[in-house]
Design a protein around this motif. Sequence first.
Motif, PDB file in Angstrom:
ATOM      1  N   ARG A  50       0.867  -1.180   0.000  1.00 37.28           N
ATOM      2  CA  ARG A  50       0.000   0.000   0.000  1.00 37.28           C
ATOM      3  C   ARG A  50       0.899   1.224   0.000  1.00 37.28           C
ATOM      4  N   LEU A  51       0.637   2.159  -0.898  1.00 36.03           N
ATOM      5  CA  LEU A  51       1.438   3.367  -1.033  1.00 36.03           C
ATOM      6  C   LEU A  51       0.848   4.485  -0.186  1.00 36.03           C
ATOM      7  N   LEU A  52       1.699   5.380   0.235  1.00 35.32           N
ATOM      8  CA  LEU A  52       1.228   6.564   0.947  1.00 35.32           C
ATOM      9  C   LEU A  52       0.694   7.562  -0.062  1.00 35.32           C
ATOM     10  N   GLY A  53      -0.415   8.152   0.264  1.00 37.17           N
ATOM     11  CA  GLY A  53      -1.002   9.153  -0.622  1.00 37.17           C
ATOM     12  C   GLY A  53      -1.485  10.332   0.182  1.00 37.17           C
ATOM     13  N   SER A  54      -1.597  11.449  -0.463  1.00 38.50           N
ATOM     14  CA  SER A  54      -2.090  12.638   0.222  1.00 38.50           C
ATOM     15  C   SER A  54      -3.604  12.721   0.071  1.00 38.50           C
ATOM     16  N   PRO A  55      -4.292  13.150   1.098  1.00 34.26           N
ATOM     17  CA  PRO A  55      -5.748  13.267   1.009  1.00 34.26           C
ATOM     18  C   PRO A  55      -6.152  14.427   0.118  1.00 34.26           C
ATOM     19  N   MET A  56      -7.301  14.290  -0.502  1.00 30.28           N
ATOM     20  CA  MET A  56      -7.821  15.372  -1.329  1.00 30.28           C
ATOM     21  C   MET A  56      -8.526  16.369  -0.415  1.00 30.28           C
ATOM     22  N   LEU A  57      -8.090  17.589  -0.439  1.00 28.53           N
ATOM     23  CA  LEU A  57      -8.673  18.625   0.402  1.00 28.53           C
ATOM     24  C   LEU A  57      -9.476  19.590  -0.445  1.00 28.53           C
ATOM     25  N   SER A  58     -10.594  19.974   0.084  1.00 27.21           N
ATOM     26  CA  SER A  58     -11.443  20.941  -0.594  1.00 27.21           C
ATOM     27  C   SER A  58     -11.578  22.156   0.317  1.00 27.21           C
ATOM     28  N   ILE A  59     -11.179  23.307  -0.187  1.00 24.17           N
ATOM     29  CA  ILE A  59     -11.237  24.532   0.607  1.00 24.17           C
ATOM     30  C   ILE A  59     -12.364  25.398   0.067  1.00 24.17           C
ATOM     31  N   PRO A  60     -13.378  25.647   0.901  1.00 24.15           N
ATOM     32  CA  PRO A  60     -14.487  26.487   0.442  1.00 24.15           C
ATOM     33  C   PRO A  60     -13.993  27.889   0.088  1.00 24.15           C
ATOM     34  N   THR A  61     -14.467  28.421  -1.030  1.00 24.68           N
ATOM     35  CA  THR A  61     -14.055  29.756  -1.457  1.00 24.68           C
ATOM     36  C   THR A  61     -15.199  30.757  -1.420  1.00 24.68           C
ATOM     37  N   SER A  62     -16.413  30.272  -1.216  1.00 26.61           N
ATOM     38  CA  SER A  62     -17.552  31.198  -1.157  1.00 26.61           C
ATOM     39  C   SER A  62     -18.533  30.719  -0.093  1.00 26.61           C
ATOM     40  N   ASN A  63     -19.479  31.558   0.245  1.00 30.11           N
ATOM     41  CA  ASN A  63     -20.501  31.187   1.215  1.00 30.11           C
ATOM     42  C   ASN A  63     -21.339  30.021   0.699  1.00 30.11           C
ATOM     43  N   ALA A  64     -21.571  29.967  -0.606  1.00 29.15           N
ATOM     44  CA  ALA A  64     -22.339  28.868  -1.193  1.00 29.15           C
ATOM     45  C   ALA A  64     -21.596  27.541  -1.036  1.00 29.15           C
ATOM     46  N   ASP A  65     -20.262  27.558  -1.133  1.00 32.61           N
ATOM     47  CA  ASP A  65     -19.478  26.341  -0.934  1.00 32.61           C
ATOM     48  C   ASP A  65     -19.652  25.811   0.486  1.00 32.61           C
ATOM     49  N   TYR A  66     -19.650  26.711   1.481  1.00 35.40           N
ATOM     50  CA  TYR A  66     -19.876  26.295   2.861  1.00 35.40           C
ATOM     51  C   TYR A  66     -21.273  25.685   3.000  1.00 35.40           C
ATOM     52  N   ARG A  67     -22.269  26.347   2.444  1.00 38.15           N
ATOM     53  CA  ARG A  67     -23.652  25.872   2.540  1.00 38.15           C
ATOM     54  C   ARG A  67     -23.797  24.508   1.874  1.00 38.15           C
ATOM     55  N   ASN A  68     -23.224  24.337   0.682  1.00 38.17           N
ATOM     56  CA  ASN A  68     -23.340  23.069  -0.038  1.00 38.17           C
ATOM     57  C   ASN A  68     -22.625  21.927   0.689  1.00 38.17           C
ATOM     58  N   ALA A  69     -21.600  22.252   1.489  1.00 36.92           N
ATOM     59  CA  ALA A  69     -20.881  21.237   2.256  1.00 36.92           C
ATOM     60  C   ALA A  69     -21.585  20.930   3.579  1.00 36.92           C
ATOM     61  N   GLY A  70     -22.656  21.676   3.891  1.00 34.63           N
ATOM     62  CA  GLY A  70     -23.417  21.421   5.110  1.00 34.63           C
ATOM     63  C   GLY A  70     -22.967  22.223   6.316  1.00 34.63           C
ATOM     64  N   PHE A  71     -22.163  23.269   6.090  1.00 32.83           N
ATOM     65  CA  PHE A  71     -21.680  24.094   7.187  1.00 32.83           C
ATOM     66  C   PHE A  71     -22.467  25.395   7.267  1.00 32.83           C
ATOM     67  N   THR A  72     -22.368  26.033   8.420  1.00 35.62           N
ATOM     68  CA  THR A  72     -22.957  27.348   8.631  1.00 35.62           C
ATOM     69  C   THR A  72     -21.833  28.330   8.898  1.00 35.62           C
ATOM     70  N   LYS A  73     -21.889  29.478   8.216  1.00 36.83           N
ATOM     71  CA  LYS A  73     -20.873  30.508   8.420  1.00 36.83           C
ATOM     72  C   LYS A  73     -21.560  31.725   9.028  1.00 36.83           C
ATOM     73  N   LEU A  74     -21.080  32.112  10.195  1.00 39.10           N
ATOM     74  CA  LEU A  74     -21.617  33.285  10.878  1.00 39.10           C
ATOM     75  C   LEU A  74     -20.608  34.415  10.791  1.00 39.10           C
ATOM     76  N   VAL A  75     -21.118  35.626  10.497  1.00 38.97           N
ATOM     77  CA  VAL A  75     -20.265  36.811  10.385  1.00 38.97           C
ATOM     78  C   VAL A  75     -20.750  37.826  11.409  1.00 38.97           C
TER      79      VAL A  75
END
Length: 89
Positions: A50-75
């Motif tokens: 089994r080889l070592l691999g890096s995990p795929m990371l997704s960084i939200p760039t907009s408020n819609a990305d947070y919402r679609n991922a199921g998170f809530t962003k408070l300002v």
Amino acid sequence: MPIYDYLCPSNNRKIEVMHSINREVKTWGEVCQLAGCEVGDTPEDAPVRRLLGSPMLSIPTSNADYRNAGFTKLVKRDKGVYENVTAQD
């Protein structure tokens, strides 16, 4: 389920498969079965690593990305009031 990369030193082939974290894959035959591919000329009992691999990371760039991922962003707004900027309109 996590995705793993396996290398067979016998044929120098790398295959990506998805399986439970608790499963131990030790032979080329098991890897091919999980990947749904043909064993080919390599023996089924050939060992794999089994080889070592890096995990795929997704960084939200907009408020819609947070919402679609199921998170809530408070300002924080005026006078200490927080506004939910990911709420559905």
